[in-house]
Write an enzyme that holds these catalytic residues in place. Structure first.
Site, mmCIF file in Angstrom:
data_model
loop_
_atom_site.group_PDB
_atom_site.id
_atom_site.type_symbol
_atom_site.label_atom_id
_atom_site.label_comp_id
_atom_site.label_asym_id
_atom_site.label_seq_id
_atom_site.Cartn_x
_atom_site.Cartn_y
_atom_site.Cartn_z
ATOM 1 N N SER A 48 0.828 -1.216 0.000
ATOM 2 C CA SER A 48 0.000 0.000 0.000
ATOM 3 C C SER A 48 0.859 1.262 0.000
ATOM 4 O O SER A 48 0.447 2.291 -0.536
ATOM 5 C CB SER A 48 -0.943 0.008 1.204
ATOM 6 O OG SER A 48 -0.199 -0.029 2.400
ATOM 7 N N GLU A 73 -0.963 -0.437 10.392
ATOM 8 C CA GLU A 73 -0.523 -1.745 9.868
ATOM 9 C C GLU A 73 -0.396 -2.779 10.978
ATOM 10 O O GLU A 73 0.471 -3.634 10.946
ATOM 11 C CB GLU A 73 0.814 -1.576 9.135
ATOM 12 C CG GLU A 73 0.797 -0.544 8.032
ATOM 13 C CD GLU A 73 -0.183 -0.867 6.894
ATOM 14 O OE1 GLU A 73 -0.704 -1.997 6.851
ATOM 15 O OE2 GLU A 73 -0.440 0.023 6.065
#
Ligand code: BEZ
Length: 199
Positions: free
Chosen positions: A28, A99
């Site tokens: 990402s 994350e």
């Protein structure tokens, strides 16, 4: 299973003696850094391969129907191309939270195109984390990504975003491009609206 690695990562203080540090992005972070950075440079790390083998319960899927996102798996001698960001330490805490679903901070050397090298950080979800999905047949992974959606949006956007940046960078990543092709073929083969396959 949803996991939370943010506390472990906070305990992994790194490069505390420096004002800024390099962070290697391969998933990402390639198409949406989402944090301020001082500099961005294409870079490569060695010994790791990008694979869409990590479950996403909190971004591109849900706890009931996790999506499939990128992690790195050990592969002696392999090279993984991505983007390195020079950041300040304040960036790490929100990133640890963003994350937290299985990703741990590791230190790694990263090579830049001008032949220079820096030590930096990379977030990796290893196969021992509870959200790890591992390998599956290409068509199954592609259909899984095409169908999944989470709070950050459709899983397909993640795959297309990674593939688009790799293309721009001139990077050949057979796993990513085969998955992209298979997902687009699966979609073209007939999906009705809310993720249901046409008969
Ligand atoms: C990345 O794009 O490098 C990344 C992927 C997952 C977690 C953290 C970073």
């Amino acid at each position: 299973m949803v996991v939370d690695t943010s506390a472990v990562n906070r305990g992994r203080a790194v490069f505390a003696d420096r004002d800024s540090l390099w962070l290697f992005g391969y998933g990402s972070l390639l198409y949406k850094a989402g944090f301020p950075y001082l500099e961005a440079r294409p870079a490569t790390i060695t010994g790791w391969t990008r694979r869409f083998w990590q479950g996403s319960h909190d971004h591109r899927g849900t706890p009931e129907a996790p999506g499939r996102v990128a992690t790195l798996v050990e592969d002696a001698g392999a090279r993984c191309a991505g983007m390195a960001y020079r950041i300040t330490h304040e960036v790490l805490e929100p990133l640890d939270i963003r994350e937290k679903n299985g990703y741990l901070r590791f230190t790694t050397p990263m090579d830049f195109h001008d032949g220079t090298m820096e030590q930096g950080l990379v977030y990796i979800a290893t196969e021992s984390n509870a959200a790890f999905l591992g390998a599956a047949p290409l068509g199954d992974m592609a259909a899984h990504i095409a169908r999944s959606i989470g709070p950050s949006g459709p899983n397909r956007e993640y795959l297309l975003g990674v593939a688009a940046v790799l293309r721009e960078l001139g990077v050949d990543d057979p796993h990513v491009f085969a998955l992209e092709d298979a997902m687009l073929a699966w979609e073209a083969d007939g999906v009705t609206g809310a993720g249901e396959r046409a008969g």
